[in-house]
Enzyme design. Sequence first.
Site, mmCIF file in Angstrom:
data_model
loop_
_atom_site.group_PDB
_atom_site.id
_atom_site.type_symbol
_atom_site.label_atom_id
_atom_site.label_comp_id
_atom_site.label_asym_id
_atom_site.label_seq_id
_atom_site.Cartn_x
_atom_site.Cartn_y
_atom_site.Cartn_z
ATOM 1 N N SER A 14 4.826 0.947 -2.139
ATOM 2 C CA SER A 14 5.976 1.153 -1.677
ATOM 3 C C SER A 14 6.551 0.587 -0.308
ATOM 4 C CB SER A 14 6.439 2.646 -2.123
ATOM 5 O OG SER A 14 5.557 3.401 -1.092
ATOM 6 N N TYR A 155 -11.397 6.988 9.894
ATOM 7 C CA TYR A 155 -10.883 5.339 9.504
ATOM 8 C C TYR A 155 -12.032 4.221 9.433
ATOM 9 C CZ TYR A 155 -7.348 1.821 9.124
ATOM 10 O OH TYR A 155 -6.858 0.747 8.646
#
Length: 249
Positions: A14, A155
């Site tokens: 998206s 991360y």
Amino acid sequence: MLLEGKSAIVTGGSQGIGTATSLMLAKEGANVCLTYRKHKEEAEAVVKEIEAMGRKAIAVKCDIASFAEAEAVVKATVEAFGRLDILVNNAGMNWDGVCWKMTEDQWDRVLEVNLKGYFNFTRHAAPLFKEQKYGRIVNVTSINGMRGKFGQTNYSASKAGIIGYTKAVAKELGGFGVTVNAVAPGLIETPMLKESEARDKIVDMAMAEIVLKRVGEPDDLANMVAFLASDKAKHVTGEVIKVDGGQYI
């Protein structure tokens, strides 16, 4: 067109890299299922843009960290398009903090989304790929999974894990005509970067490293994903390809 008649899943389609990848795959002929978690309107806009190209597209809400929700997306894709040929594991998150201040929730959630999420989708797509003796998996990692980054131990660990995971899955599925590769972006001009209060500082630091002296665009990565998803890359597997303008070197 490189992907005529193929069907793909792009997680996190998206926004940013996911949107660019969804549109690029469609441009090359693929039908696309894109997932989203929060940005429903943006996802539906991407679907309309793909349909305007004459392709089929669906958007499915999904927390990729959920094993069951990932399975539902794969099933929905096959129901909508009749088959699945390409899986692009792209959705991810960051929740930064130095290691001596990072909370257990920060660590767990980033690893759950960025690493387990990739396993969830691969686990449900792999049996289909095995049965049809064909498949393309492209995992989005990061140059920070190759070198580490201050304030991003969670991360960096998750993205490093994706690299090892990519190579292992490539070995497991190679005998079934399935290629598995990873792309490692450097700094890319995504909506998240554009909206960051620290954007200028982030860009200045990156530009000191980037050999080509430009911040990457989502299409730079999408082009590489489309290539790896095509038969032009049929003899490429287990690779990690940096798309970073020379930021890593």
